[in-house]
Design an enzyme around this catalytic site. Structure first.
Site, PDB file in Angstrom:
ATOM      1  N   TYR A 133      34.506 -15.130 -53.323  1.00  0.00           N
ATOM      2  CA  TYR A 133      35.593 -15.362 -54.369  1.00  0.00           C
ATOM      3  C   TYR A 133      36.072 -16.785 -54.357  1.00  0.00           C
ATOM      4  O   TYR A 133      37.208 -17.037 -54.970  1.00  0.00           O
ATOM      5  CB  TYR A 133      36.861 -14.275 -53.896  1.00  0.00           C
ATOM      6  CG  TYR A 133      37.324 -14.306 -52.643  1.00  0.00           C
ATOM      7  CD1 TYR A 133      38.399 -15.318 -51.947  1.00  0.00           C
ATOM      8  CD2 TYR A 133      37.075 -13.473 -51.705  1.00  0.00           C
ATOM      9  CE1 TYR A 133      38.737 -15.441 -50.900  1.00  0.00           C
ATOM     10  CE2 TYR A 133      37.735 -13.259 -50.460  1.00  0.00           C
ATOM     11  CZ  TYR A 133      38.648 -14.068 -50.174  1.00  0.00           C
ATOM     12  OH  TYR A 133      38.914 -14.375 -48.981  1.00  0.00           O
ATOM     13  N   LYS A 134      35.442 -17.624 -53.634  1.00  0.00           N
ATOM     14  CA  LYS A 134      35.697 -19.060 -53.649  1.00  0.00           C
ATOM     15  C   LYS A 134      34.902 -19.746 -54.860  1.00  0.00           C
ATOM     16  O   LYS A 134      35.070 -19.403 -56.025  1.00  0.00           O
ATOM     17  CB  LYS A 134      35.719 -19.485 -52.344  1.00  0.00           C
ATOM     18  CG  LYS A 134      36.597 -19.015 -51.103  1.00  0.00           C
ATOM     19  CD  LYS A 134      36.578 -19.654 -49.878  1.00  0.00           C
ATOM     20  CE  LYS A 134      37.309 -19.018 -48.948  1.00  0.00           C
ATOM     21  NZ  LYS A 134      38.759 -18.964 -49.121  1.00  0.00           N
ATOM     22  N   PHE A 152      38.661 -21.196 -39.373  1.00  0.00           N
ATOM     23  CA  PHE A 152      39.472 -20.296 -40.149  1.00  0.00           C
ATOM     24  C   PHE A 152      39.966 -19.263 -39.134  1.00  0.00           C
ATOM     25  O   PHE A 152      38.972 -18.629 -38.604  1.00  0.00           O
ATOM     26  CB  PHE A 152      38.715 -19.882 -41.441  1.00  0.00           C
ATOM     27  CG  PHE A 152      39.775 -19.051 -42.173  1.00  0.00           C
ATOM     28  CD1 PHE A 152      40.742 -19.632 -43.060  1.00  0.00           C
ATOM     29  CD2 PHE A 152      39.993 -17.779 -42.208  1.00  0.00           C
ATOM     30  CE1 PHE A 152      41.653 -18.990 -43.597  1.00  0.00           C
ATOM     31  CE2 PHE A 152      41.095 -17.075 -42.901  1.00  0.00           C
ATOM     32  CZ  PHE A 152      41.881 -17.747 -43.611  1.00  0.00           C
ATOM     33  N   ASP A 211      29.409 -19.122 -40.853  1.00  0.00           N
ATOM     34  CA  ASP A 211      30.385 -18.765 -41.724  1.00  0.00           C
ATOM     35  C   ASP A 211      30.235 -19.722 -42.925  1.00  0.00           C
ATOM     36  O   ASP A 211      30.603 -20.957 -42.707  1.00  0.00           O
ATOM     37  CB  ASP A 211      31.602 -18.698 -41.131  1.00  0.00           C
ATOM     38  CG  ASP A 211      32.902 -18.006 -42.198  1.00  0.00           C
ATOM     39  OD1 ASP A 211      32.486 -18.507 -43.317  1.00  0.00           O
ATOM     40  OD2 ASP A 211      33.819 -17.808 -41.710  1.00  0.00           O
ATOM     41  N   ARG A 235      45.577 -29.694 -49.802  1.00  0.00           N
ATOM     42  CA  ARG A 235      44.070 -29.784 -50.022  1.00  0.00           C
ATOM     43  C   ARG A 235      43.534 -29.291 -51.164  1.00  0.00           C
ATOM     44  O   ARG A 235      44.212 -28.889 -52.032  1.00  0.00           O
ATOM     45  CB  ARG A 235      43.583 -28.260 -49.107  1.00  0.00           C
ATOM     46  CG  ARG A 235      42.081 -28.021 -48.941  1.00  0.00           C
ATOM     47  CD  ARG A 235      42.062 -26.730 -47.896  1.00  0.00           C
ATOM     48  NE  ARG A 235      42.601 -25.496 -49.075  1.00  0.00           N
ATOM     49  CZ  ARG A 235      41.767 -24.182 -48.357  1.00  0.00           C
ATOM     50  NH1 ARG A 235      41.068 -24.024 -47.721  1.00  0.00           N
ATOM     51  NH2 ARG A 235      42.226 -23.340 -49.303  1.00  0.00           N
TER      52      ARG A 235
END
Lengths: 415, 415
Positions: free
Chosen positions: A225-226, A128, A200, A374
């Protein structure tokens, strides 16, 4: 699972799902199949309830007194320890604060300082991107520091690890493909070469069991927040192994990381523990929503979560390939569930328009440039029938060519 | 104002207060006189309404789509420009993000890099400590960088400014005494010596008119949870003058500061404007409460605000000295209203216990170590009669010695 499950078989999977009742804790919009919890997790009643209390009672009525009466100041470590359970971290090693990007800066900077005779940061070219941008930022603060990337400087990250490497920054699950790294093996490899490692966990925390202590990890960062469902822009976290806490120093040395923040001393003296990774005053309302989200996790069996996650993603791949195989969707994620996070990606030249057509029909996944659709499967609130229905709609869109509608071709500002 | 105003005179001041109606926008607890808005501003109906919408509708129902439909991604600059009006910044120079501490790191680091042939950071020994801690952190990243302090290395900050100084970091209003600096004069002095200047507006933004553009300031930071009333831990802001935007570089180079964040490029390329000071994903719920708070500011005349602020603080000083002068309270703030922010501090050997006794009686100010009672007067919701009543209670506590009660002697964790 049969080779080609039918709807009845899928409904039977829901009927025996031990996590099924978790779904009732969440607020999911009518007419939506939400397969984007890997980007923004859904809201729960518990999160809203905590948010409401923090706003109305604490801010509204207790005002400044809430720092003491509501324990605001201790929330970073209190919530950190609760996240610790999800990521295999014993108490005292995890703190909730700031953003993943900022936290990457702190731990990378700290790790580089712990290896003063080494100058290389290793990362993944397909990371990312913010991880790479932050690594660039850290490298810019130290003369001679170099960033070397998997896929650019060598085909694999393992080949980049040598005795010049100070720190390896690596994603546990790739944000795009969903590929899952072997944490224990890569940690051993990095440490055997004398390097430190930063994991990560943005796409693995809350998606699958993580065992930071068991893998002897040095540092980790991640977002809440995922899969953890803390709310949009909820604060991130940092893990630092106990063995490093006494000596590690990070340059964002703000007052919340001070050993005695309310003594108002002129000079900085880092807290003895994980609080030294804190910097400034944290967003309390957002953090309280996260507290509510973590309440939902209290009795979740992480092994059951993983089992369901693999079953959901296996089913999705199987159904898409069986029913939409003729339409050019190519699996981008690992086929082997044990090598995959809780998400599935397919490549298609018209990925953007296909995703827009899906969203218009209530199936919410996302697009990742240049050509990926995705889909994230949050085991707490996605069921097997959701998978079935999503594929029904995808098949219809592909068969009818509905995605070719001109309104699906225009890209939004934020995709 | 008469020399010794009586209650009728004070009520008459409220009756002609042009900001009086603003008070109705705020939620203030019954039985409380809130004089701590300089630490945590009160909640408004508008802030709660925005927070509720952000949670229930946007997160709860729109989910990931809210990034587009609710404009979440643009909030840092949208809210930044609205704060700009309060601090004298034309649009495009202010962005809301992260914490004051983190933002100090960004701008100090950037300023130091803009003066590569200079190595001195000048700050105030009596600064709010996190400014000093962050300056230490920045200095630790550059060989040879030195921090020199007013009150330690020289009696005044002006005397520390010479041709070795890269950047001056200074508070517009001192957090403890309330002393207000002459922004234009000190900015000229620093720039004449070839240095850059960073103003910390934590205790002036929303407390009085600020004119960053007019004073030709280079950079500024500030918080939004004090006089701006954004809520506990609401994100902070950064101001960077337009003339610096093309070249300034800060090391927290996260994806939100990228020119094309959703292109997912491997290398960092800073946004052309003020967004380059962004780093990671911002706390949306907290930011939406701030949006509501900023709505309250829409029609506030900053000159009227300042006039009322000086009248409130003048009245408080006058009444405390007239009625409590015998009890050892010594004015710590400037007596001249034009040299003072919107707060008043008194020194007393028993400051901690006195403040606890006041809080027990519903007068909420705060204590600052070692011996200060501090009172903030937010002109939007504090009235003249509040001042009168607060002094009545203070006088009673001092006259009766109520503060000597043993329960007021024990310090809380967070003071």
């Amino acid at each position: 699972m049969t080779a080609f499950p039918d709807l009845a078989a899928v409904e039977a999977m829901d009927a025996v799902d031990p996590l099924r009742s978790m779904r009732d804790r969440f607020i999911l919009p009518e007419g939506v199949i939400y397969l984007d919890g890997n980007s923004l997790g859904a809201a729960s009643h518990g999160a809203f309830s905590e948010l409401q209390a923090a706003a109305s009672k604490e801010w509204g009525q207790d005002l400044i007194r809430a720092w003491n009466t509501a324990g605001w100041f201790d929330m970073p470590t209190e919530l950190g320890d609760r996240i610790g359970r999800l990521i295999g971290a014993a108490p005292g090693q995890t703190v909730v604060c700031d953003t993943t990007s900022t936290n990457i800066y702190k731990v990378l900077h700290a790790a580089l300082a712990m290896r003063p005779d080494r100058s290389v940061i290793v990362a993944e070219g397909n990371s990312f991107p913010t991880d790479l941008y932050m690594a660039e930022g850290v490298a810019s603060t130290r003369a001679g520091a170099v960033l070397r990337l998997e896929g650019v400087d060598a085909p694999s990250i393992e080949e980049l690890i040598d005795d010049k490497v100070a720190v390896v920054l690596v994603n546990h699950v790739n944000y795009k493909s969903g590929e899952l790294r072997d944490m224990a093996a890569l940690t051993r490899k990095a440490q055997a070469a004398g390097a430190l490692i930063v994991w990560d966990l943005c796409h693995s925390a809350g998606a699958l069991p993580v065992d930071l202590d068991g893998a002897n990890v040095d540092f980790a960062v991640g977002c809440t927040y995922k899969y953890i469902n803390g709310g949009p822009g909820a604060p991130a976290f940092i893990y630092a192994a106990t063995r490093h806490l006494a000596d590690v120093q990070q340059p964002l040395s703000g007052w919340w990381g001070h050993a005695r923040p309310f003594a108002f001393e002129q000079g900085y003296a880092a807290d003895a523990g994980i609080r030294r990774f804190l910097c400034g005053t944290q967003p309390i309302l957002t953090m309280r929503a996260l507290k509510g989200a973590l309440d939902d996790w209290d009795n979740v069996d992480m092994a059951a979560l993983r089992k369901k996650s693999i079953a959901l993603t296996d089913l999705f791949i199987q159904l898409v390939e069986a029913r939409c195989g003729a339409y050019g969707l190519k699996l981008e994620s690992p086929r082997n569930g044990t090598k995959r996070g809780s998400q599935v990606s397919f490549e298609h030249d018209n990925a953007y328009a296909i995703m827009q057509a899906l969203i218009a029909r209530g199936v919410i996944g996302d697009f990742r440039a240049p050509a990926t659709v995705r889909f994230g499967f949050t085991p707490l609130y996605v069921g097997f029938k959701d998978v079935w229905q999503a594929v029904e709609i995808l098949e219809d869109i592909m068969r009818t060519g509905a995605w070719k509608d001109a309104r699906f071709a225009v890209k939004s500002a934020v995709t």
